[in-house]
Write a protein that holds these residues in place. Sequence first.
Motif, PDB file in Angstrom:
ATOM      1  N   ILE A   7       5.147  -3.723   0.364  1.00  0.00           N
ATOM      2  CA  ILE A   7       4.003  -4.890  -0.922  1.00  0.00           C
ATOM      3  C   ILE A   7       3.136  -4.530  -0.238  1.00  0.00           C
ATOM      4  CG2 ILE A   7       3.418  -6.950  -2.531  1.00  0.00           C
ATOM      5  CD1 ILE A   7       6.758  -7.550  -1.683  1.00  0.00           C
ATOM      6  N   ALA A   8       2.099  -4.158  -1.036  1.00  0.00           N
ATOM      7  CA  ALA A   8       0.315  -3.929  -0.410  1.00  0.00           C
ATOM      8  C   ALA A   8      -0.719  -4.708  -1.774  1.00  0.00           C
ATOM      9  CB  ALA A   8       0.124  -2.178  -0.934  1.00  0.00           C
TER      10      ALA A   8
ATOM     11  N   ASN B 176       2.449  -2.768  -6.002  1.00  0.00           N
ATOM     12  CA  ASN B 176       1.469  -2.585  -5.592  1.00  0.00           C
ATOM     13  C   ASN B 176       0.840  -3.949  -6.210  1.00  0.00           C
ATOM     14  OD1 ASN B 176       0.239  -0.232  -3.773  1.00  0.00           O
ATOM     15  ND2 ASN B 176       1.704   0.672  -5.167  1.00  0.00           N
ATOM     16  N   LEU B 177       0.006  -4.214  -5.920  1.00  0.00           N
ATOM     17  CA  LEU B 177      -0.389  -5.543  -5.981  1.00  0.00           C
ATOM     18  C   LEU B 177      -2.434  -5.239  -6.158  1.00  0.00           C
ATOM     19  CD1 LEU B 177       1.324  -8.463  -5.160  1.00  0.00           C
ATOM     20  CD2 LEU B 177       1.112  -7.683  -7.479  1.00  0.00           C
ATOM     21  N   ILE B 178      -3.015  -4.800  -7.044  1.00  0.00           N
ATOM     22  CA  ILE B 178      -4.564  -4.721  -6.768  1.00  0.00           C
ATOM     23  C   ILE B 178      -5.266  -5.565  -7.762  1.00  0.00           C
ATOM     24  CG2 ILE B 178      -6.321  -2.845  -7.262  1.00  0.00           C
ATOM     25  CD1 ILE B 178      -3.812  -0.801  -7.507  1.00  0.00           C
ATOM     26  N   ALA B 179      -6.299  -6.240  -6.823  1.00  0.00           N
ATOM     27  CA  ALA B 179      -6.742  -7.073  -7.588  1.00  0.00           C
ATOM     28  C   ALA B 179      -7.891  -6.197  -8.286  1.00  0.00           C
ATOM     29  CB  ALA B 179      -7.470  -8.036  -6.488  1.00  0.00           C
TER      30      ALA B 179
ATOM     31  N   SER C 107      -9.563  -2.551   0.266  1.00  0.00           N
ATOM     32  CA  SER C 107      -9.685  -1.180  -0.101  1.00  0.00           C
ATOM     33  C   SER C 107      -8.470  -0.659  -0.353  1.00  0.00           C
ATOM     34  CB  SER C 107     -11.165  -1.029   1.596  1.00  0.00           C
ATOM     35  OG  SER C 107      -9.809   0.016   2.458  1.00  0.00           O
ATOM     36  N   GLY C 108      -7.817  -1.288   0.596  1.00  0.00           N
ATOM     37  CA  GLY C 108      -5.717  -0.627   0.643  1.00  0.00           C
ATOM     38  C   GLY C 108      -5.945   0.754   1.530  1.00  0.00           C
ATOM     39  N   ASN C 109      -7.548   0.728   2.315  1.00  0.00           N
ATOM     40  CA  ASN C 109      -7.524   1.963   3.195  1.00  0.00           C
ATOM     41  C   ASN C 109      -6.796   1.916   5.062  1.00  0.00           C
ATOM     42  OD1 ASN C 109      -7.789   3.655   1.031  1.00  0.00           O
ATOM     43  ND2 ASN C 109      -9.932   3.345   0.795  1.00  0.00           N
ATOM     44  N   SER C 110      -6.786   0.502   5.152  1.00  0.00           N
ATOM     45  CA  SER C 110      -6.419  -0.106   6.330  1.00  0.00           C
ATOM     46  C   SER C 110      -5.782   0.718   7.478  1.00  0.00           C
ATOM     47  CB  SER C 110      -7.120  -1.161   6.935  1.00  0.00           C
ATOM     48  OG  SER C 110      -8.361  -2.064   5.777  1.00  0.00           O
ATOM     49  N   GLN C 111      -6.381   1.451   8.211  1.00  0.00           N
ATOM     50  CA  GLN C 111      -4.897   2.924   9.024  1.00  0.00           C
ATOM     51  C   GLN C 111      -4.165   1.937  10.079  1.00  0.00           C
ATOM     52  OE1 GLN C 111      -4.850   5.721   8.057  1.00  0.00           O
ATOM     53  NE2 GLN C 111      -3.774   6.630  10.228  1.00  0.00           N
TER      54      GLN C 111
ATOM     55  N   MET D 122      -2.897   2.882   0.455  1.00  0.00           N
ATOM     56  CA  MET D 122      -1.631   1.635   0.457  1.00  0.00           C
ATOM     57  C   MET D 122      -0.382   1.686  -0.990  1.00  0.00           C
ATOM     58  SD  MET D 122      -2.837  -1.534   2.108  1.00  0.00           S
ATOM     59  CE  MET D 122      -1.840  -3.105   1.050  1.00  0.00           C
ATOM     60  N   LYS D 123      -1.986   1.903  -2.198  1.00  0.00           N
ATOM     61  CA  LYS D 123      -1.162   1.814  -3.644  1.00  0.00           C
ATOM     62  C   LYS D 123      -0.172   3.794  -3.268  1.00  0.00           C
ATOM     63  CE  LYS D 123      -3.765   4.717  -6.326  1.00  0.00           C
ATOM     64  NZ  LYS D 123      -4.403   4.615  -7.367  1.00  0.00           N
TER      65      LYS D 123
END
Length: 186
Positions: A139-140, A156-159, A118-122, A149-150
């Motif tokens: 690196i995210a 950023n590596l966003i699948a 999700s990119g949102n893990s606290q 995270m972005k």
Amino acid sequence: MLNLLQSELNNHIQAAQAMHELFPQIISSYEMISSCLKNDGKILICGNGGSAADSQHFAAELTGRYKRERKALAAIALSTDTSALTAIGNDYGYDYVFSRQTLALARPGDILFGISTSGNSQNIILAMQKAKEIGCKTIALSGRDGGKMKEIADLNLIAPSKDTPRIQEMHIFIIHCLCEMIESTI
């Protein structure tokens, strides 16, 4: 059941075909990681659930080997020390399990590689913030829209998917590509 299998395969192929868009970011990640390792830095990798498994997989490929014999590379998955995870979780809260380890283990020039579909893990976001305070690069590896995270990560590596299983499949593809590139030049 055959229709289900065909649908799953079609969704996988669709996500895989969109990976071309990420090639420049994958190459930039490789360059950042390779430079860090060549300068005696280390890669700290963190994630939750399936992303914790991917973190461990990535660290193992670096410290052991991917395909070829080569020197061991400094990498650690922050999800492997159950005593640290449970002590920090108990004393500070689960949000801090990776940031406390980052404070203890990271040095300027190291990389924190955070994995979250999700990119949102606290807990990963807090670890990235601490890593940057120390002087680490971040690196995210995420999916969907990259989440919070972005906004924090240096790279950023966003699948290219909104579906967690497809995101995870693309994550392991990216990790294997990074391992191949690193191993071919170290």
